[in-house]
Design an enzyme around this catalytic site. Structure first.
Site, PDB file in Angstrom:
ATOM      1  N   SER A  93       0.868  -1.177   0.000  1.00  0.00           N
ATOM      2  CA  SER A  93       0.000   0.000   0.000  1.00  0.00           C
ATOM      3  C   SER A  93       0.910   1.235   0.000  1.00  0.00           C
ATOM      4  O   SER A  93       0.968   1.974   0.966  1.00  0.00           O
ATOM      5  CB  SER A  93      -0.916  -0.009   1.230  1.00  0.00           C
ATOM      6  N   HIS A 113      -3.271  -6.092   2.560  1.00  0.00           N
ATOM      7  CA  HIS A 113      -2.333  -7.107   3.051  1.00  0.00           C
ATOM      8  C   HIS A 113      -2.974  -8.470   3.268  1.00  0.00           C
ATOM      9  O   HIS A 113      -2.318  -9.401   3.736  1.00  0.00           O
ATOM     10  CB  HIS A 113      -1.697  -6.647   4.378  1.00  0.00           C
ATOM     11  N   GLU A 157      -4.515  -2.697   9.372  1.00  0.00           N
ATOM     12  CA  GLU A 157      -3.765  -3.263  10.499  1.00  0.00           C
ATOM     13  C   GLU A 157      -4.451  -3.000  11.831  1.00  0.00           C
ATOM     14  O   GLU A 157      -4.828  -1.861  12.124  1.00  0.00           O
ATOM     15  CB  GLU A 157      -2.352  -2.649  10.536  1.00  0.00           C
ATOM     16  N   GLU A 168       1.891  -9.361   6.972  1.00  0.00           N
ATOM     17  CA  GLU A 168       2.702  -8.952   8.124  1.00  0.00           C
ATOM     18  C   GLU A 168       2.553  -9.922   9.287  1.00  0.00           C
ATOM     19  O   GLU A 168       2.904  -9.603  10.430  1.00  0.00           O
ATOM     20  CB  GLU A 168       2.358  -7.508   8.522  1.00  0.00           C
ATOM     21  N   ASP A 208      -3.954   0.954  11.683  1.00  0.00           N
ATOM     22  CA  ASP A 208      -3.519   1.631  10.463  1.00  0.00           C
ATOM     23  C   ASP A 208      -4.610   1.417   9.427  1.00  0.00           C
ATOM     24  O   ASP A 208      -4.800   0.301   8.931  1.00  0.00           O
ATOM     25  CB  ASP A 208      -2.183   1.054   9.965  1.00  0.00           C
ATOM     26  N   GLU A 246      -3.149   5.425  12.358  1.00  0.00           N
ATOM     27  CA  GLU A 246      -2.279   5.779  11.235  1.00  0.00           C
ATOM     28  C   GLU A 246      -3.110   5.907   9.964  1.00  0.00           C
ATOM     29  O   GLU A 246      -4.037   5.125   9.743  1.00  0.00           O
ATOM     30  CB  GLU A 246      -1.233   4.665  11.094  1.00  0.00           C
ATOM     31  N   ASP A 278       1.645   8.267   7.468  1.00  0.00           N
ATOM     32  CA  ASP A 278       2.526   7.331   6.750  1.00  0.00           C
ATOM     33  C   ASP A 278       2.546   7.751   5.279  1.00  0.00           C
ATOM     34  O   ASP A 278       3.451   8.463   4.842  1.00  0.00           O
ATOM     35  CB  ASP A 278       1.995   5.905   6.955  1.00  0.00           C
ATOM     36  N   LYS A 301       9.906   5.116   7.328  1.00  0.00           N
ATOM     37  CA  LYS A 301      10.275   3.978   6.487  1.00  0.00           C
ATOM     38  C   LYS A 301      11.396   4.446   5.571  1.00  0.00           C
ATOM     39  O   LYS A 301      11.165   5.305   4.702  1.00  0.00           O
ATOM     40  CB  LYS A 301       9.084   3.551   5.632  1.00  0.00           C
ATOM     41  N   HIS A 318       8.689  -1.308   9.441  1.00  0.00           N
ATOM     42  CA  HIS A 318       8.984  -2.257   8.355  1.00  0.00           C
ATOM     43  C   HIS A 318       8.100  -1.938   7.151  1.00  0.00           C
ATOM     44  O   HIS A 318       7.303  -0.996   7.202  1.00  0.00           O
ATOM     45  CB  HIS A 318       8.705  -3.683   8.844  1.00  0.00           C
ATOM     46  N   LYS A 354       6.994  -0.544  14.476  1.00  0.00           N
ATOM     47  CA  LYS A 354       6.000  -1.390  13.812  1.00  0.00           C
ATOM     48  C   LYS A 354       6.764  -2.430  13.041  1.00  0.00           C
ATOM     49  O   LYS A 354       7.466  -2.095  12.083  1.00  0.00           O
ATOM     50  CB  LYS A 354       5.231  -0.536  12.795  1.00  0.00           C
TER      51      LYS A 354
HETATM   52  P1  PGA Z   1       3.155  -1.251   3.111  1.00  0.00           P
HETATM   53  O1  PGA Z   1       2.261  -1.200   4.421  1.00  0.00           O
HETATM   54  O2  PGA Z   1       4.524  -1.660   3.487  1.00  0.00           O
HETATM   55  O3  PGA Z   1       2.439  -2.270   2.253  1.00  0.00           O
HETATM   56  O4  PGA Z   1       3.105   0.136   2.504  1.00  0.00           O
HETATM   57  C1  PGA Z   1       2.720  -0.786   5.650  1.00  0.00           C
HETATM   58  C2  PGA Z   1       1.966   0.404   6.156  1.00  0.00           C
HETATM   59  O5  PGA Z   1       1.051   0.921   5.484  1.00  0.00           O
HETATM   60  O6  PGA Z   1       2.283   0.883   7.243  1.00  0.00           O
HETATM   61 ZN    ZN Z   2       0.674   2.576   6.997  1.00  0.00          ZN
END
Ligand code: PGA
Ligand code: ZN
Length: 422
Positions: free
Chosen positions: A40, A153, A162, A203, A240, A284, A311, A336, A364, A387
């Protein structure tokens, strides 16, 4: 001094290719780093260079990116002082010369950036968190553990991506990790009893088909209690939404699985209701990456009692974070490294967050490898929160195990913030 840089194509946890780079120094020290990959992804992330050759890995090969490391990057970095991460990253930015790392690829550049930092730490005989954070790096993060997966996911009926538990009542990282694993196993037992699936998502969290997203929070509550813990005291929840995936246009949202439609205002009202009914301490991406006005409204309404994490909104980009600060959007930033593409720029974003009172949460990606850099990064910057998925799937566990080792190494100096992590 950097003597040799070599990149290769390896696989991530979804079986897609990714870049691994090995750096060799003149004194014989070697270190390697592998980069993760999102599903995503935010529209404003740095570019992950893919071959688009449909005859290999459905177009997802990274031979062009590894080639870029092995030619232009290696040619220009060999001979440089490996401990000057800033200079190394700046040299790569000049070589790339694009706005979003589209020429050499953020995957190529980041693999070199991290491998160099690891080699520098190894040459000095110190752990990576110490090299990046110095002697002040002592805070072990509270896990934001994603034990129920939905959205992009998981192939289930749940729209929120999430559902996470945070062991704020623990006294140490290892105690928090144990508590989370116990709740994860309690959740499995409950789902099995209800004849729901315990297959896991990207995840590592379970991905059952549920009536609606609130049912997921009810299962989380039951699992916490079944494991013998007290909600709010021992555990709080984090979610999230990854709502950029729901955004259509003009401030409108359509949840892809339930097919429910919301305006930005209605979605904000939904979040305000949800935090009344469940002990949710952090949300998030409750809104899309373009919806700055919706973000400002929600921050105004909930920002004093709920952590609101950008994010896809910020993509670890110092300019986008500054824009959010200027417009009073969110109060925390997800970190990230591969959204921005170098370690130095990642650290710059964290510094801006620190200066302005925004929390940083090191994260991650849904596609991961055995690389554990984010565990060291979280401690290096005293982020206080991480995370890195469920206590399931070795690419997630590797980060938790690295944190256990760091905690042991720090001994009495290790700090666990618990409820003060917000
Ligand atoms: P992604 O998801 O690594 O698939 O972008 C993680 C997140 O959205 O926090
Ligand atoms: Zn996210």
């Amino acid at each position: 001094q950097i003597q040799k840089i070599h990149a290769r194509e390896i696989l991530d946890s979804r079986g897609n290719p990714t870049v691994e780079t090995e750096v060799t120094l003149a004194d014989g020290t070697t270190a390697s780093a592998a980069v993760p990959s999102g599903a995503s992804t935010g529209a404003y992330e740095a570019v992950e260079l893919r071959d688009e050759d449909l005859h290999r890995y459905g177009g997802k090969g990274v031979l062009q990116a590894t080639q870029n490391v092995n030619t232009v990057i290696a040619d220009n970095l060999c001979g440089m002082d490996v401990s000057d991460i800033g200079a190394i990253d700046r040299r790569m930015l000049v070589l790339d010369a694009s706005k979003n790392k589209s020429r050499l690829g953020a995957n190529a550049i980041l693999s070199v950036s991290i491998a160099c930092a690891k080699a520098a730490a190894a040459a000095l005989g110190i752990p990576l968190f110490r090299f990046l954070g110095g002697s002040n790096a002592v805070v072990l993060p509270v896990p934001m553990m994603n034990i129920l997966n939905g959205g992009a996911h998981a192939a289930n009926t749940v729209d929120i991506q999430e559902f996470m538990i945070m062991p704020v009542g623990a006294h140490s990282f290892h105690e928090g990790l144990r508590m989370c694993a116990e709740v994860f196993h309690a959740l499995a037992a409950i789902l099995k009893k209800e004849h729901l699936s315990t297959a896991v998502g990207d995840e590592g969290g379970y991905a059952p088909n549920l009536q609606n997203d609130e049912e997921a929070l009810q299962y989380l509550s039951h699992a916490v209690e079944a494991a013998g813990y007290v909600l709010k005291k021992d555990f709080v929840f984090a979610i999230d939404a990854a709502a950029s995936e729901w955004y259509t246009s003009g401030g409108n949202y359509l949840l892809p699985k339930s097919q429910k439609a919301y305006t930005s205002k209605e979605l904000n009202a939904y979040w305000e209701g949800l935090v009344e009914r469940f002990p949710i301490a952090s949300i998030e991406d409750p809104l899309g990456e373009e919806d700055w006005s919706g973000w400002a409204e929600l921050t105004q309404a909930l920002g004093d009692r709920v952590q609101l994490v950008g994010d896809d909104l910020f993509v670890t980009n110092v300019q986008r974070l500054q824009k959010g600060i200027d417009q009073s959007c969110a109060n925390a930033v997800l970190i990230k490294c591969n959204q921005i593409g170098t370690l130095s720029e990642t650290l710059e974003t964290i510094r801006l967050a620190d200066r302005t009172g925004y929390a940083s949460i090191v994260s991650h990606r849904s596609g991961e490898t055995e690389d554990t850099t984010i565990a060291d990064l979280a401690v290096a910057v005293n982020a206080g929160q991480i995370k890195t998925g469920a206590p399931s799937r070795t690419e997630r566990i590797a980060k938790y195990n690295r944190l256990l080792r760091i905690e042991e190494l720090l001994g009495n100096n290790a700090v666990y913030l618990g409820p003060c992590c917000f």
